[in-house]
Design a protein around this motif. Sequence first.
Motif, PDB file in Angstrom:
ATOM      1  N   GLU A   1      44.059  43.652  35.410  1.00 24.55           N
ATOM      2  CA  GLU A   1      42.778  43.984  36.016  1.00 24.55           C
ATOM      3  C   GLU A   1      41.878  44.678  34.992  1.00 24.55           C
ATOM      4  OE1 GLU A   1      43.454  46.381  39.403  1.00 24.55           O
ATOM      5  OE2 GLU A   1      44.199  44.744  40.648  1.00 24.55           O
ATOM      6  N   LEU A   2      40.563  44.341  35.042  1.00 22.86           N
ATOM      7  CA  LEU A   2      39.619  44.914  34.091  1.00 22.86           C
ATOM      8  C   LEU A   2      39.494  46.417  34.279  1.00 22.86           C
ATOM      9  CD1 LEU A   2      37.509  44.572  31.875  1.00 22.86           C
ATOM     10  CD2 LEU A   2      35.811  44.069  33.647  1.00 22.86           C
TER      11      LEU A   2
ATOM     12  N   ALA B   1      46.286  40.577  40.768  1.00 27.08           N
ATOM     13  CA  ALA B   1      47.020  39.781  41.751  1.00 27.08           C
ATOM     14  C   ALA B   1      46.431  38.385  41.900  1.00 27.08           C
ATOM     15  CB  ALA B   1      47.018  40.511  43.103  1.00 27.08           C
ATOM     16  N   VAL B   2      45.168  38.304  41.881  1.00 25.90           N
ATOM     17  CA  VAL B   2      44.522  36.986  42.045  1.00 25.90           C
ATOM     18  C   VAL B   2      44.858  36.096  40.865  1.00 25.90           C
ATOM     19  CG1 VAL B   2      42.315  35.798  42.244  1.00 25.90           C
ATOM     20  CG2 VAL B   2      42.681  37.962  43.434  1.00 25.90           C
ATOM     21  N   ARG B   3      44.703  36.643  39.681  1.00 23.64           N
ATOM     22  CA  ARG B   3      45.015  35.849  38.500  1.00 23.64           C
ATOM     23  C   ARG B   3      46.512  35.505  38.454  1.00 23.64           C
ATOM     24  NH1 ARG B   3      41.389  35.772  34.299  1.00 23.64           N
ATOM     25  NH2 ARG B   3      43.112  35.626  32.807  1.00 23.64           N
ATOM     26  N   GLN B   4      47.413  36.445  38.952  1.00 25.88           N
ATOM     27  CA  GLN B   4      48.851  36.180  38.954  1.00 25.88           C
ATOM     28  C   GLN B   4      49.194  35.013  39.885  1.00 25.88           C
ATOM     29  OE1 GLN B   4      51.265  39.475  40.196  1.00 25.88           O
ATOM     30  NE2 GLN B   4      53.162  38.595  39.391  1.00 25.88           N
TER      31      GLN B   4
END
Length: 544
Positions: free
Chosen positions: A480-481, A500-503
């Motif tokens: 996360e940024l 989580a979204v990218r995972q």
Amino acid sequence: MGLLSRFRKKSFTSGGWNGTMPPIWSPSHPLASFISTSTPDRERIENDFEGYVQGAYKNNGAVFACMLARQMVFSEARFIYRAFDKGRAGDLFSTPDLEILKNPWPGGTTGELLVRMEQDASLAGNFFGTLADDEGNLGKAATVGRVRIARLRPDWMSIVVGSNSGDPNAADAQVILYIYQPKNANILGTGSPTAEPVLLMPDEVAHYSPLPDPVNRFRGMSWLTPIINEIEADSAAVVHKRSFFENSAVPNMAIKFDKETSEDAFDEFVSSFDGKFKGKWNAYKTLFLMGGADVAPLSHDFKQLEFSQTVGKGESRIAAAAGVPSSWVGFSEGMQGSSLNAGNFNASRRRFADGTIRPMWRMAAASLSVLVPIPAGAELWYDERDIAFLREDATDRAEIMRINLNAIDAGIKAGYKDDAVVMAVRDNDVSKLIGQHTGLVSVQMQAPQTDQENERTREEADIRQVEAAVITSLTTAGFELASIVAALESGDWGQLKVDAVRQRQAEAAAVQQERSATATPDKPPKEPKPPPASSNTDKPKGGQ
């Protein structure tokens, strides 16, 4: 109690007496001493109004040309309100209250009103106007039906002057009344009264007198008064010129006869000579004389008299008194030499506008302000934006615009708010920039940095570059940024959090890739085998 206070307690109205007091001309009336025929407390128009109209305006081309030039430019203005902002002139605006100045009487226009004002001011030194209604009421009593502006002939007006001490020449003397007394018009302007006198208070009369009389404090003077001799001389020159053309186009001549000529023969010769040679239609005919007659000129011609120069000098003095450049009315003195150069011609126009017309507009607006309500914080003003005569040429307009834009650009670069800079340049008021600075200044106004400060600046730039690279790498890795920035600021990498979204997106992509790798690809359809080729060993039966 002051003088005006005592007058305002009297029971009279602007249009006449209400019947509860004796007539104004009665010796028993309280105002009789103020409007008597005695002169110490009454200022009348000094010049002969009708004499100026007939002798100068209608009978002298130079005077008419000067007045016409003044009227044509003066009548182009419109009236408008001008607001004030901290003592400085602000925006122009209009309200329905100005309608009476746009249409001062049925069918009338602002231009016609201004022409009337200029005519009366030039010929009598004064213009007087008041409000009138359909019932004949004047001044503030004019409220019935359509209200209009009524022009009051200047030579029928008297200005009543009074003071608390009773001395009209006292320092506290002031105008307490205007009396309008119509008369039978005649060439002397001294006709008998035709109606009852009308009394008007000072706040009911628009009194326009652009050229004050130096002797009388409350009235104006015609600009024709100082040049009466010039006008008479110019008119005499016109008569002289006319006589020249009516008398054989020769100023004067003498014909001498033999002393033996009889009176009868002399009269017969004169009669015959006048019939053949006198008048403009007989000019330049050959002159034949009988024996004994001898012609001797007695005067010079126009060229020898320098007639045009003499007339031109007089015209120039008339134009100077009118405040009009000679070149703008076509007088000979203004139509020669350097006067017609573009620069000099434009300079003459600006002198006419700035030195004559604009002061007249200002005084006209001030005098007419008693006839219309004035909003708080504003004044009656003139609008010159659509007057073609006052438009500068394209080069001047472009130069003024360039200078204004440069000033606006400089103000914005100096850190002032753009709207405030525009208003300051428009109104030519630098005080409008007070409190309008943004706090931001140009880099040229910042102090130069030392070598140590420059080194520190470079180190900070290197650190920012490394941090940017770390943030890019960790973001690509799926963190996360916000957690990356927090970890960099605190130095605790344990704060890194997986996005989580990218995972989920990465897991889905992995599963899809795995399925694609294990799946059996579809076999292509088998192609049919070609038939076997025939051999030479296979021979048909019954062969040889």
